[in-house]
Design a protein around this motif. Structure first.
Motif, PDB file in Angstrom:
ATOM      1  N   ASN A 185      49.959 103.135  47.985  1.00 56.01           N
ATOM      2  CA  ASN A 185      48.545 103.410  47.745  1.00 56.01           C
ATOM      3  C   ASN A 185      48.156 103.139  46.298  1.00 56.01           C
ATOM      4  O   ASN A 185      47.107 102.543  46.013  1.00 56.01           O
ATOM      5  CB  ASN A 185      48.222 104.863  48.103  1.00 56.01           C
ATOM      6  CG  ASN A 185      46.756 105.195  47.928  1.00 56.01           C
ATOM      7  OD1 ASN A 185      45.891 104.670  48.632  1.00 56.01           O
ATOM      8  ND2 ASN A 185      46.451 106.057  46.962  1.00 56.01           N
ATOM      9  N   LEU A 186      49.010 103.553  45.371  1.00 52.74           N
ATOM     10  CA  LEU A 186      48.699 103.387  43.949  1.00 52.74           C
ATOM     11  C   LEU A 186      48.663 101.911  43.562  1.00 52.74           C
ATOM     12  O   LEU A 186      47.825 101.477  42.765  1.00 52.74           O
ATOM     13  CB  LEU A 186      49.728 104.139  43.104  1.00 52.74           C
ATOM     14  CG  LEU A 186      49.369 104.477  41.655  1.00 52.74           C
ATOM     15  CD1 LEU A 186      47.992 105.115  41.554  1.00 52.74           C
ATOM     16  CD2 LEU A 186      50.419 105.402  41.062  1.00 52.74           C
ATOM     17  N   LEU A 187      49.568 101.133  44.124  1.00 53.94           N
ATOM     18  CA  LEU A 187      49.564  99.687  43.859  1.00 53.94           C
ATOM     19  C   LEU A 187      48.295  99.037  44.404  1.00 53.94           C
ATOM     20  O   LEU A 187      47.818  98.035  43.868  1.00 53.94           O
ATOM     21  CB  LEU A 187      50.794  99.037  44.489  1.00 53.94           C
ATOM     22  CG  LEU A 187      52.141  99.350  43.823  1.00 53.94           C
ATOM     23  CD1 LEU A 187      53.297  98.917  44.707  1.00 53.94           C
ATOM     24  CD2 LEU A 187      52.239  98.676  42.461  1.00 53.94           C
ATOM     25  N   GLU A 188      47.726  99.631  45.453  1.00 55.43           N
ATOM     26  CA  GLU A 188      46.517  99.078  46.064  1.00 55.43           C
ATOM     27  C   GLU A 188      45.256  99.468  45.298  1.00 55.43           C
ATOM     28  O   GLU A 188      44.370  98.638  45.089  1.00 55.43           O
ATOM     29  CB  GLU A 188      46.399  99.557  47.512  1.00 55.43           C
ATOM     30  CG  GLU A 188      45.143  99.054  48.221  1.00 55.43           C
ATOM     31  CD  GLU A 188      44.979  99.651  49.621  1.00 55.43           C
ATOM     32  OE1 GLU A 188      43.875  99.526  50.186  1.00 55.43           O
ATOM     33  OE2 GLU A 188      45.941 100.248  50.120  1.00 55.43           O
ATOM     34  N   ILE A 189      45.155 100.721  44.856  1.00 53.72           N
ATOM     35  CA  ILE A 189      43.900 101.204  44.270  1.00 53.72           C
ATOM     36  C   ILE A 189      43.771 100.873  42.778  1.00 53.72           C
ATOM     37  O   ILE A 189      42.685 100.973  42.218  1.00 53.72           O
ATOM     38  CB  ILE A 189      43.729 102.720  44.477  1.00 53.72           C
ATOM     39  CG1 ILE A 189      44.810 103.512  43.743  1.00 53.72           C
ATOM     40  CG2 ILE A 189      43.720 103.049  45.963  1.00 53.72           C
ATOM     41  CD1 ILE A 189      44.660 105.018  43.840  1.00 53.72           C
ATOM     42  N   ALA A 190      44.861 100.484  42.140  1.00 51.02           N
ATOM     43  CA  ALA A 190      44.804 100.090  40.720  1.00 51.02           C
ATOM     44  C   ALA A 190      45.663  98.852  40.518  1.00 51.02           C
ATOM     45  O   ALA A 190      46.662  98.879  39.789  1.00 51.02           O
ATOM     46  CB  ALA A 190      45.277 101.238  39.829  1.00 51.02           C
ATOM     47  N   PRO A 191      45.302  97.727  41.136  1.00 52.81           N
ATOM     48  CA  PRO A 191      46.151  96.526  41.074  1.00 52.81           C
ATOM     49  C   PRO A 191      46.255  95.923  39.679  1.00 52.81           C
ATOM     50  O   PRO A 191      47.210  95.199  39.392  1.00 52.81           O
ATOM     51  CB  PRO A 191      45.455  95.564  42.051  1.00 52.81           C
ATOM     52  CG  PRO A 191      44.022  96.011  42.061  1.00 52.81           C
ATOM     53  CD  PRO A 191      44.069  97.496  41.910  1.00 52.81           C
ATOM     54  N   GLY A 233      43.130 104.910  49.324  1.00 55.87           N
ATOM     55  CA  GLY A 233      42.385 103.654  49.328  1.00 55.87           C
ATOM     56  C   GLY A 233      41.180 103.629  48.419  1.00 55.87           C
ATOM     57  O   GLY A 233      40.467 102.614  48.358  1.00 55.87           O
ATOM     58  N   LEU A 234      40.916 104.726  47.698  1.00 51.16           N
ATOM     59  CA  LEU A 234      39.758 104.775  46.798  1.00 51.16           C
ATOM     60  C   LEU A 234      40.110 104.086  45.483  1.00 51.16           C
ATOM     61  O   LEU A 234      40.986 104.535  44.748  1.00 51.16           O
ATOM     62  CB  LEU A 234      39.367 106.226  46.518  1.00 51.16           C
ATOM     63  CG  LEU A 234      38.165 106.439  45.596  1.00 51.16           C
ATOM     64  CD1 LEU A 234      36.869 106.051  46.305  1.00 51.16           C
ATOM     65  CD2 LEU A 234      38.092 107.884  45.127  1.00 51.16           C
ATOM     66  N   TYR A 235      39.439 102.977  45.182  1.00 46.26           N
ATOM     67  CA  TYR A 235      39.745 102.205  43.978  1.00 46.26           C
ATOM     68  C   TYR A 235      39.496 103.014  42.712  1.00 46.26           C
ATOM     69  O   TYR A 235      38.497 103.735  42.607  1.00 46.26           O
ATOM     70  CB  TYR A 235      38.905 100.928  43.918  1.00 46.26           C
ATOM     71  CG  TYR A 235      39.439  99.805  44.778  1.00 46.26           C
ATOM     72  CD1 TYR A 235      40.576  99.093  44.396  1.00 46.26           C
ATOM     73  CD2 TYR A 235      38.812  99.460  45.969  1.00 46.26           C
ATOM     74  CE1 TYR A 235      41.072  98.062  45.184  1.00 46.26           C
ATOM     75  CE2 TYR A 235      39.294  98.434  46.770  1.00 46.26           C
ATOM     76  CZ  TYR A 235      40.429  97.741  46.363  1.00 46.26           C
ATOM     77  OH  TYR A 235      40.926  96.735  47.152  1.00 46.26           O
ATOM     78  N   GLY A 242      39.566  98.554  39.232  1.00 42.33           N
ATOM     79  CA  GLY A 242      40.402  97.923  40.242  1.00 42.33           C
ATOM     80  C   GLY A 242      39.678  97.165  41.332  1.00 42.33           C
ATOM     81  O   GLY A 242      40.226  96.235  41.918  1.00 42.33           O
ATOM     82  N   LYS A 243      38.438  97.533  41.600  1.00 47.29           N
ATOM     83  CA  LYS A 243      37.764  97.019  42.788  1.00 47.29           C
ATOM     84  C   LYS A 243      37.576  95.503  42.770  1.00 47.29           C
ATOM     85  O   LYS A 243      37.854  94.811  43.759  1.00 47.29           O
ATOM     86  CB  LYS A 243      36.410  97.714  42.953  1.00 47.29           C
ATOM     87  CG  LYS A 243      35.723  97.380  44.269  1.00 47.29           C
ATOM     88  CD  LYS A 243      34.445  98.194  44.447  1.00 47.29           C
ATOM     89  CE  LYS A 243      33.794  97.900  45.786  1.00 47.29           C
ATOM     90  NZ  LYS A 243      32.546  98.679  45.978  1.00 47.29           N
ATOM     91  N   TYR A 276      41.955  96.706  31.642  1.00 44.10           N
ATOM     92  CA  TYR A 276      40.631  97.213  32.018  1.00 44.10           C
ATOM     93  C   TYR A 276      40.162  96.717  33.380  1.00 44.10           C
ATOM     94  O   TYR A 276      39.124  97.173  33.870  1.00 44.10           O
ATOM     95  CB  TYR A 276      39.602  96.821  30.954  1.00 44.10           C
ATOM     96  CG  TYR A 276      39.975  97.293  29.569  1.00 44.10           C
ATOM     97  CD1 TYR A 276      39.690  98.589  29.155  1.00 44.10           C
ATOM     98  CD2 TYR A 276      40.644  96.450  28.674  1.00 44.10           C
ATOM     99  CE1 TYR A 276      40.050  99.034  27.893  1.00 44.10           C
ATOM    100  CE2 TYR A 276      41.000  96.887  27.406  1.00 44.10           C
ATOM    101  CZ  TYR A 276      40.709  98.174  27.020  1.00 44.10           C
ATOM    102  OH  TYR A 276      41.077  98.614  25.766  1.00 44.10           O
ATOM    103  N   GLY A 277      40.889  95.791  33.990  1.00 41.47           N
ATOM    104  CA  GLY A 277      40.475  95.271  35.284  1.00 41.47           C
ATOM    105  C   GLY A 277      39.124  94.598  35.208  1.00 41.47           C
ATOM    106  O   GLY A 277      38.849  93.820  34.284  1.00 41.47           O
ATOM    107  N   ASP A 278      38.245  94.922  36.160  1.00 42.81           N
ATOM    108  CA  ASP A 278      36.930  94.270  36.166  1.00 42.81           C
ATOM    109  C   ASP A 278      36.015  94.763  35.043  1.00 42.81           C
ATOM    110  O   ASP A 278      34.908  94.249  34.874  1.00 42.81           O
ATOM    111  CB  ASP A 278      36.253  94.426  37.530  1.00 42.81           C
ATOM    112  CG  ASP A 278      36.074  95.878  37.954  1.00 42.81           C
ATOM    113  OD1 ASP A 278      35.914  96.746  37.081  1.00 42.81           O
ATOM    114  OD2 ASP A 278      36.095  96.155  39.173  1.00 42.81           O
TER     115      ASP A 278
END
Length: 727
Positions: A146-152, A466-468, A472-473, A501-503
């Motif tokens: 889950n963590l790998l998914e919500i904060a890629p 699953g909450l980004y 991450g989104k 910082y992602g997006d």
């Protein structure tokens, strides 16, 4: 009440970021009733963040002050506490969180940087037929996915090699690792595999090859722990939680329940550490998620409360990146004293750790020289004799305190798993203790479930799977290319911003200063060898950074990567923060001194200084002493017995090399052990002896003098940048 087994913890405070929702000036004129109504309206929209950006700290403080009562108040801004706040606010609960220091200032920023189920816990579960440990591993593997998914942007799978030096160990470890894959089930990142000796050395050429039989490679996750913790806090704030760092809980508030006549916890008296202002924050439920400080908050509630946490210290060191491959970690499953050591690439450096020993609880843990040398010795056992493992290559070192849950009579912390416990006191204080980083989300869910049940709060099920998290989104692996193309950033800097910082990296890029060069167009670095730029300091203030320590350790990770580089960047960081926060000259000086003290004690700089002192022995062969004396006298032409900046400038000018006086002063000051403004022959010999023993590396003066000696007739420029060597 009886303990309920759970997994890891932190402290929560329920609240709404109303000040930003309404506008700060308008907010202050609203009556308390209107504030509550506005918050409820915001909370009902939790499917999407209430705020496009996290509200300012000032707005959050106003919300804390002016909200008549929160549903949940969380104490503690570590991973578990922030996870509790996010879980609660996304269920529609009025949530607040307070942290006496900075978010992730404690254990959550001092981990091994792994997101893992725990191979060694699975081994214990099988060997001891311990169903509890098995469930913990299975839960952690689910949370890992889950963590790998919500904060890629902040996390990624990492292959970890387990070298095998005895034939019988190969099937033994292979079965264990395959069981690890099997327990993960559909959450298995990649299937583990066996490598021959030659293939193992191809993947990890630094490995000790003598008696090597082969290796097994398995996959776990890796992340930027402090930034991950911050992302959870920022996400909670965007969804409407009133989160505030540097807010200390002075005491717990209590009121008498009219139905039972019992005293119940009803909030906390909080103090703004930065201003000294105190006020009450009232809540239907208070969650204690303070990690190692769990028992201190429980004793605020009940001075006779039995201790449920036994702290354990884990020391890590950081070494140059050339000690490990860029994309392969190493696991030593059985060190000389039975511990487990990881040797992992991280942020283009190498992390080695951790130790595991009982410790006293302190907000400022210090890595010991004994633990640093233990890790170095274990690393030497696994690396080729061609690789000289030097004490001087330790670039940073830190100690983190794990909040292990144990029987208070137990003395062996190494046998304790990091299961979490949710405890409800007689007065209704909800405590989450123990656990591990990876399972912060499920720990938070268990804690909020318990709070809802005990305090009859109206809320639905948890919505955090699953909450980004913040950034991450809309992140993608190629996002950095747009930063290069659209803003003219260096590729390395762009990759760093995207991974940090992602997006939200575009917002940092917009703040970047023009370099005045042909390339890069924007993005002035704080220090030359790391991709951190000045714009991150300005953006870090928007992320609730209040001090220089916040900036060098948790907004950037400079202090964890290289303490010398962090110290180098400090003056500029303080200057930029002072400009944004209107600091006086006295405040700037105070911040500099506090940050240097932090680096000296908590990040291993003290150990560096102790490797070369005016009491250091000179252990050199007579031939070496003669050679170094000749080198020294090329600078000390007058045979004074010492050299000064003038002497060095004279030699450099003779070979047509220019260097500014400030740089020369810094170079000599590194070796001027008695701080009399000059480097004496004895100090130079002490330096060369320490270098030969591996206690010191990357000395600019030693490199400068050696290069000058070799090039007096050839007029070759001398490199003067600080090398990657550590202390």
């Amino acid at each position: 009440m009886a303990f309920q087994k759970a997994v890891k913890g932190t402290v929560l405070v329920g609240g709404g970021a109303l000040a930003t929702v309404l506008g700060l000036s308008q907010f202050t004129h609203y009556r308390r009733k209107q504030v509550n109504l506005a918050y409820v309206e915001a909370a009902e929209c939790f499917a999407e963040p209430v705020n496009r950006e996290p509200p300012s700290r000032e707005a959050q403080l106003l919300t804390l002050q002016n909200t008549s009562e929160f549903d949940i108040l969380v104490i503690g801004g570590g991973a578990t506490g922030c996870g509790c706040a996010l879980d609660a606010v996304t269920r529609g609960l009025k949530t607040a969180l307070v942290e006496r220091d900075d978010f992730s200032s404690g254990t959550s920023s001092r981990s091994t940087k792994l997101i893992h189920g725990g191979v060694r816990y699975l081994q214990k579960a099988i060997m001891k037929l311990d169903i509890e440990q098995y469930r913990m591993v299975k839960e952690a593997l689910h949370e890992r996915a889950n963590l790998l998914e919500i904060a890629p942007h902040l996390s990624a799978p990492l292959p970890i090699m387990l070298p095998v030096y005895k034939w019988w160990q190969l099937p033994y470890y292979w079965v264990g690792i395959k069981l690890y894959d099997l327990v993960a089930g559909s959450n298995c990142l990649k299937s583990s595999y066996v490598l021959s000796k030659s293939r193992a050395l191809e993947h990890f050429p630094m490995l000790q090859k003598d008696k090597l039989v082969g290796a097994i490679v398995y996959y776990d996750g890796q992340h930027n722990d402090a930034r991950m913790n911050l992302a959870i806090a920022l996400t909670a704030a965007r969804y409407g939680a009133a989160t505030a760092n540097y807010m200390e809980v002075v005491s717990l508030l209590k009121k008498t329940d009219p139905q039972t006549g019992k005293e119940c916890v009803s909030g906390a008296r909080c103090k703004d550490v930065l201003t000294g202002q105190e006020f009450d924050v009232r809540a239907k439920c208070v969650i204690n998620a303070t990690g190692p400080f769990t028992d201190s908050v429980r004793k605020m509630d009940d001075k006779d409360a039995t201790a449920i946490c036994q702290p354990s210290a884990g020391v890590h060191i950081v070494m140059p990146g050339y000690y490990s491959p860029e994309s392969m970690g190493l696991l030593d499953p059985a060190t000389s004293d039975g511990r487990v050591i990881f040797f992992l690439p991280w942020q283009k450096m190498t992390i080695a750790g951790t130790t595991d020993s009982p410790t006293d609880i302190t907000p400022h843990p210090i890595p010991s020289e004994e633990d640093i040398n233990f890790i170095l010795n274990e690393v030497r056992n696994y690396l080729s004799c061609d690789v000289e493992v030097r004490r001087g290559d330790v670039l940073a070192a830190w100690s983190g305190i794990r909040p292990l849950v144990t029987d208070p009579k137990s003395e062996d912390t190494q046998s304790i798993s990091r299961n979490h416990v949710v405890d409800i006191s007689e007065s209704g204080l909800v405590t989450i203790a123990g656990g591990k980083w990876t399972t912060y989300r499920s720990m938070a869910e268990d804690t909020v479930n318990a709070a809802i049940k005990v305090h009859n709060l109206k809320a639905g099920p948890s919505k955090t799977v699953g909450l980004y998290l913040q950034g991450g989104k809309d992140w993608s692996p190629t996002l950095y290319i747009r930063l290069v193309q659209d803003y003219g950033l260096e590729s390395e800097v762009a990759q760093h911003l995207a991974a940090t910082y992602g997006d939200k990296a575009f917002e940092v890029a917009k703040m970047a200063s023009v370099t005045g060069k042909r390339w890069p167009i924007v993005g002035v670095r704080l220090v030359s060898e790391f991709p951190y730029i000045e714009a991150e300091v300005k953006y870090g203030i928007k992320e609730y950074a209040c001090t220089a320590v916040d900036m060098i350790s948790r907004r950037t990770r400079l202090a964890f990567l290289n303490v010398q580089a962090a110290e180098e960047a400090l003056p500029r960081i303080v200057e930029l923060m002072g400009r944004e926060l209107n600091w006086s000259e006295a405040k700037k000086q105070e911040e500099l001194e506090t940050a240097r003290k932090f680096l000296y004690y908590e990040m291993g700089y003290k150990s560096r200084s102790e490797q070369l002192t005016d009491r250091s022995e000179i252990s050199l062969l007579p031939s070496d002493i003669d050679r170094y004396k000749k080198r020294f006298h090329k600078f000390d032409a007058d045979q004074k017995g010492f050299i000064t900046i003038v002497d060095v400038q004279r030699v450099l000018e003779s070979i047509n090399v220019q260097m500014d006086e400030n740089t020369l002063h810094e170079i000599l000051n590194e070796v001027d052990l008695n701080k009399n403004g000059q480097v004496e022959l004895n100090e130079f010999l002490q330096l060369m002896s320490a270098i030969q023993k591996g206690r010191v590396s990357g000395s600019r003066l030693a490199i400068l003098m050696k290069t000058a000696e070799e090039n007096l007739d050839r007029r070759v420029p001398i490199p003067v940048d600080r090398s990657c060597g550590g202390f």
